[in-house]
Design a protein around this motif. Structure first.
Motif, mmCIF file in Angstrom:
data_model
loop_
_atom_site.group_PDB
_atom_site.id
_atom_site.type_symbol
_atom_site.label_atom_id
_atom_site.label_comp_id
_atom_site.label_asym_id
_atom_site.label_seq_id
_atom_site.Cartn_x
_atom_site.Cartn_y
_atom_site.Cartn_z
ATOM 1 N N ALA A 121 0.825 -1.218 0.000
ATOM 2 C CA ALA A 121 0.000 0.000 0.000
ATOM 3 C C ALA A 121 0.857 1.265 0.000
ATOM 4 N N ALA A 122 2.084 1.157 0.532
ATOM 5 C CA ALA A 122 2.965 2.340 0.565
ATOM 6 C C ALA A 122 3.734 2.416 -0.749
ATOM 7 N N SER A 123 3.029 2.698 -1.835
ATOM 8 C CA SER A 123 3.643 2.587 -3.160
ATOM 9 C C SER A 123 4.160 3.919 -3.697
ATOM 10 N N ASN A 124 3.886 5.017 -3.013
ATOM 11 C CA ASN A 124 4.406 6.324 -3.448
ATOM 12 C C ASN A 124 5.735 6.615 -2.754
ATOM 13 N N ALA A 125 6.456 7.603 -3.268
ATOM 14 C CA ALA A 125 7.710 7.990 -2.607
ATOM 15 C C ALA A 125 7.792 9.497 -2.521
ATOM 16 N N ILE A 126 8.327 9.983 -1.393
ATOM 17 C CA ILE A 126 8.561 11.432 -1.268
ATOM 18 C C ILE A 126 9.937 11.681 -1.877
ATOM 19 N N ARG A 127 10.023 12.692 -2.741
ATOM 20 C CA ARG A 127 11.326 12.985 -3.363
ATOM 21 C C ARG A 127 12.320 13.485 -2.319
ATOM 22 N N GLY A 128 13.565 13.131 -2.527
ATOM 23 C CA GLY A 128 14.622 13.694 -1.691
ATOM 24 C C GLY A 128 14.913 12.922 -0.409
ATOM 25 N N ILE A 129 14.342 11.702 -0.277
ATOM 26 C CA ILE A 129 14.688 10.891 0.898
ATOM 27 C C ILE A 129 15.187 9.538 0.423
ATOM 28 N N ARG A 134 10.839 7.239 2.900
ATOM 29 C CA ARG A 134 10.305 7.995 1.759
ATOM 30 C C ARG A 134 8.957 7.433 1.315
ATOM 31 N N ARG A 135 8.652 6.183 1.690
ATOM 32 C CA ARG A 135 7.460 5.532 1.151
ATOM 33 C C ARG A 135 6.184 6.057 1.801
ATOM 34 N N ARG A 139 -3.269 6.809 -0.785
ATOM 35 C CA ARG A 139 -4.574 7.172 -0.199
ATOM 36 C C ARG A 139 -4.399 8.016 1.067
ATOM 37 N N GLY A 140 -3.176 8.074 1.579
ATOM 38 C CA GLY A 140 -2.921 8.807 2.826
ATOM 39 C C GLY A 140 -2.034 10.010 2.581
ATOM 40 N N ILE A 141 -0.776 9.911 3.041
ATOM 41 C CA ILE A 141 0.140 11.052 2.941
ATOM 42 C C ILE A 141 0.329 11.481 1.482
ATOM 43 N N GLY A 142 0.238 10.505 0.553
ATOM 44 C CA GLY A 142 0.370 10.830 -0.874
ATOM 45 C C GLY A 142 -0.554 11.953 -1.311
ATOM 46 N N GLN A 143 -1.784 11.964 -0.796
ATOM 47 C CA GLN A 143 -2.727 13.007 -1.229
ATOM 48 C C GLN A 143 -3.010 14.034 -0.116
ATOM 49 N N ALA A 157 10.709 15.429 7.562
ATOM 50 C CA ALA A 157 9.935 16.657 7.823
ATOM 51 C C ALA A 157 10.232 17.688 6.735
ATOM 52 N N GLU A 158 11.516 17.838 6.400
ATOM 53 C CA GLU A 158 11.900 18.811 5.367
ATOM 54 C C GLU A 158 11.333 18.415 4.010
ATOM 55 N N ALA A 159 11.404 17.108 3.678
ATOM 56 C CA ALA A 159 10.926 16.647 2.366
ATOM 57 C C ALA A 159 9.407 16.826 2.243
ATOM 58 N N LEU A 160 8.672 16.564 3.317
ATOM 59 C CA LEU A 160 7.207 16.743 3.268
ATOM 60 C C LEU A 160 6.869 18.218 3.047
ATOM 61 N N SER A 161 7.594 19.108 3.723
ATOM 62 C CA SER A 161 7.357 20.543 3.548
ATOM 63 C C SER A 161 7.680 20.964 2.120
ATOM 64 N N ARG A 162 8.816 20.447 1.601
ATOM 65 C CA ARG A 162 9.202 20.766 0.209
ATOM 66 C C ARG A 162 8.136 20.299 -0.774
ATOM 67 N N ASP A 163 7.469 19.196 -0.450
ATOM 68 C CA ASP A 163 6.411 18.648 -1.304
ATOM 69 C C ASP A 163 5.132 19.485 -1.236
ATOM 70 N N GLY A 164 5.168 20.568 -0.479
ATOM 71 C CA GLY A 164 4.031 21.491 -0.419
ATOM 72 C C GLY A 164 2.994 21.129 0.634
ATOM 73 N N LYS A 165 3.336 20.194 1.529
ATOM 74 C CA LYS A 165 2.372 19.830 2.563
ATOM 75 C C LYS A 165 2.590 20.699 3.802
ATOM 76 N N LYS A 166 1.497 21.004 4.481
ATOM 77 C CA LYS A 166 1.622 21.688 5.761
ATOM 78 C C LYS A 166 1.952 20.608 6.788
ATOM 79 N N VAL A 167 3.012 20.843 7.540
ATOM 80 C CA VAL A 167 3.474 19.832 8.478
ATOM 81 C C VAL A 167 3.289 20.312 9.915
#
Ligand code: ATP
Length: 240
Positions: A121-129, A134-135, A139-143, A157-167
């Motif tokens: 289910a953890a099939s997406n990856a956050i860039r930069g980790i 990174r996975r 349906r969750g953190i991906g969107q 934490a830095e990568a999620l913020s870079r991805d435009g998410k409010k952390v």
């Protein structure tokens, strides 16, 4: 810090939920908890209100959970997730299928309906980790637009913020990269911070949307972290 808390972590380590590195991270947290007097400071309460406002105005909020968080505040995390209608996603630095499943099963026993981020289910990856952290689950953190990350490492934490998410971070260390990278950092123990966040959310539910949006957008995280450090200094001055 209570002996019962340490015993709880030790038991969770024997059960395979917590890894030895988690005990070391807990030690870092305990040290900071001592220098803030082991209670919720005004700066943490201010951050909690801003975090509740962010969660109340989010489209897809998600609660990210690791081993230490599950062991220290599993029940409180499940209560928060139900109260705010946000799914829980397991995210582990030391990721194994067995550990993921153990944590998901534990959270389900505590009342969580579904736990995201397990296995395939953890099939997406956050860039930069580079690490397994990174996975993410599409349906969750991906969107997600808002992610609550208790006890996070700085890279993610830095990568999620870079991805435009409010952390929203919960971290006893106001100097950590996690605290500095987040949009809202609650400098408090997860054991106290999570029930306080659920309370704030429930109390603020009826506030008009424009007021909530203002509360969230006017919150200055760097200034509030400086305030948390000042409050620590003030507490230590009392001892000195
Ligand atoms: P950075 O964010 O700079 O990477 P780090 O390397 O210390 O910091 P981690 O190894 O993931 O990051 O450490 C987890 C963080 O969680 C630490 O900052 C620690 O102070 C904090 N912490 C540990 N236990 C608790 C707790 N019970 N409640 C809140 N924070 C805690």
């Amino acid at each position: 810090m209570s002996l019962a808390t340490r015993e709880r972590l030790e038991k969770a380590m024997r059960a395979g939920i917590v890894v030895p590195q988690g005990l070391i991270a807990h030690g870092r947290g305990e040290a900071f908890d001592y220098i803030l007097g082991e209670e919720t400071l005004p700066a943490a309460s201010a951050a909690t209100s801003a975090a509740a406002a962010l969660l109340l105005t989010a489209k897809h909020p998600v609660v990210s959970v690791n081993g230490n968080t599950a062991a220290l505040a599993g029940r409180e995390i499940v209560n928060l997730s139900l109260a705010i209608s946000a799914p829980i996603e397991v995210n582990l630095f030391h990721r194994t299928r067995r550990r993921e499943r153990l944590i998901a099963a534990y959270l389900k026993r505590l009342g969580s309906e579904e736990v995201l981020g397990i296995g395939e289910a953890a099939s997406n990856a956050i860039r930069g980790i580079a690490s397994q952290r990174r996975r993410t689950d599409p349906r969750g953190i991906g969107q997600a637009d808002v992610v609550l990350i208790p006890l996070e490492d700085g890279d993610r934490a830095e990568a999620l913020s870079r991805d435009g998410k409010k952390v929203i971070a919960i971290d006893l260390n106001p100097l950590s990269r996690t605290s500095r990278a987040a949009s809202v950092s609650i400098v408090d123990n997860v054991i106290r911070a999570i029930p306080a966040l659920t309370d704030a959310y429930n109390k603020m539910k009826k506030m008009p949307r424009d007021r909530l949006e203002r509360l969230a957008s006017e919150f200055d995280n760097q200034r509030n972290l400086a305030k948390a450090i000042q409050e620590m200094i003030q507490y230590l001055r009392g001892w000195a």
